[in-house]
Design an enzyme around this catalytic site. Structure first.
Site, short mmCIF file in Angstrom:
data_model
loop_
_atom_site.label_atom_id
_atom_site.label_comp_id
_atom_site.label_asym_id
_atom_site.label_seq_id
_atom_site.Cartn_x
_atom_site.Cartn_y
_atom_site.Cartn_z
N ASP A 11 49.68 -13.09 114.62
CA ASP A 11 50.84 -13.22 113.76
C ASP A 11 50.68 -12.19 112.64
O ASP A 11 49.57 -11.78 112.31
CB ASP A 11 50.85 -14.66 113.21
CG ASP A 11 51.93 -14.85 112.18
OD1 ASP A 11 53.06 -14.38 112.40
OD2 ASP A 11 51.63 -15.49 111.15
N ARG A 12 51.79 -11.75 112.06
CA ARG A 12 51.71 -10.71 111.03
C ARG A 12 51.54 -11.28 109.61
O ARG A 12 50.51 -11.06 108.97
CB ARG A 12 52.99 -9.85 111.08
CG ARG A 12 52.88 -8.56 110.30
CD ARG A 12 54.24 -7.88 110.13
NE ARG A 12 54.95 -8.43 108.99
CZ ARG A 12 56.12 -7.95 108.53
NH1 ARG A 12 56.71 -6.94 109.16
NH2 ARG A 12 56.71 -8.49 107.48
N ASP A 13 52.55 -12.02 109.17
CA ASP A 13 52.59 -12.46 107.77
C ASP A 13 51.64 -13.63 107.54
O ASP A 13 51.68 -14.63 108.24
CB ASP A 13 54.02 -12.84 107.39
CG ASP A 13 54.96 -11.65 107.57
OD1 ASP A 13 54.60 -10.55 107.13
OD2 ASP A 13 56.04 -11.82 108.19
N HIS A 95 65.53 -12.65 115.60
CA HIS A 95 66.58 -13.68 115.61
C HIS A 95 66.35 -14.76 114.57
O HIS A 95 65.23 -14.94 114.10
CB HIS A 95 66.66 -14.32 117.01
CG HIS A 95 66.76 -13.31 118.11
ND1 HIS A 95 65.72 -13.06 118.99
CD2 HIS A 95 67.76 -12.45 118.43
CE1 HIS A 95 66.10 -12.09 119.84
NE2 HIS A 95 67.32 -11.71 119.52
N CYS A 103 62.29 -15.94 122.13
CA CYS A 103 61.14 -15.26 121.53
C CYS A 103 60.73 -15.79 120.16
O CYS A 103 59.63 -15.49 119.70
CB CYS A 103 61.37 -13.75 121.49
SG CYS A 103 62.98 -13.18 120.94
N LYS A 105 58.93 -17.84 117.82
CA LYS A 105 57.85 -18.83 117.93
C LYS A 105 58.31 -20.14 117.28
O LYS A 105 58.94 -20.08 116.23
CB LYS A 105 56.59 -18.30 117.21
CG LYS A 105 55.98 -17.07 117.85
CD LYS A 105 54.82 -16.50 117.02
CE LYS A 105 55.29 -15.78 115.78
NZ LYS A 105 54.20 -15.12 115.01
N ASP A 130 49.15 -18.44 111.06
CA ASP A 130 48.98 -19.28 109.87
C ASP A 130 49.96 -20.45 109.82
O ASP A 130 49.99 -21.17 108.83
CB ASP A 130 49.09 -18.44 108.59
CG ASP A 130 50.47 -17.84 108.39
OD1 ASP A 130 51.19 -17.65 109.40
OD2 ASP A 130 50.83 -17.56 107.23
#
Ligand SMILES: [Mg+2]
Ligand SMILES: [Zn+2]
Length: 188
Positions: A11-13, A95, A103, A105, A130
């Site tokens: 995950d990015r953030d 989206h 897509c 999550k 997270d």
């Protein structure tokens, strides 16, 4: 015969990039000025890559759908990320909830698409995130899940396999687990 490769889905953030927390919820950066890569991320991702995993970012970015960030800014953010650490691919869900995409999550669409594109072994792969949405997506894709505990107030709705305080600890746990799995009889 091709060998399917294991991946670490990241995950990015809140995992690779800093988030503000407001009212117990993480808020993603909307501008390049606010886009801050976490200091531990580069070394952690590099160690996973060096261990033979493909490293793939899978990120929900509903602010694209909401018009609060544009795709050029998003591309620039991901170029910065890829310059800071070895990343094989970035998958973005642009989206909003309620659009019914496959897509966002906890739907596993990004992970399944990556597995198809890159010939990945999902059962040998990990999802690190997270939020419960990340754990849910990893579970739905058949991956081992690692939750980075940031103390958000949202209730946990999915139980992760492992928990860590940051991506550095997540990488250590994954690499330790891999050593135990690969060594006959497991590791003491
Ligand atoms: Mg996150
Ligand atoms: Zn989507």
């Amino acid at each position: 015969m091709t060998t399917r490769r294991p991946a670490i889905f990241l995950d990015r953030d809140g995992v690779l990039v800093a988030t503000d927390v407001r009212n117990g919820k993480p808020i993603a950066a909307l501008t390049l000025d606010d886009f801050t890569i976490l200091p531990e991320a580069s070394t952690a991702v590099a160690s996973l890559k060096a261990a033979g995993f493909m490293t793939i970012v899978v990120t929900n970015q509903p602010e694209l759908a909401r018009g609060n960030v544009d795709s050029a800014t998003m591309d620039a953010m991901h170029a910065r990320l890829a310059a800071a650490m070895p990343i094989d691919a970035v998958y973005v869900c642009p989206h909003d909830s309620g659009e019914g995409c496959d897509c966002r999550k906890p739907a596993p669409g990004m992970l399944l698409r990556a597995a198809d594109d890159l010939d990945l072994d999902l059962a040998a792969s990990y999802m690190v995130g997270d939020r419960w949405r990340d754990v849910g997506a990893g579970l739905a894709a058949g991956c081992t899940t690692v939750l980075i505990e940031c103390g958000y107030t949202e209730p946990e709705r999915v139980e992760p396999d492992l928990t860590a305080r940051d991506v550095a600890e997540a990488a250590t746990l994954i690499l330790d687990r891999e050593k135990a799995v690969r060594r006959p009889g497991g590791r003491a």
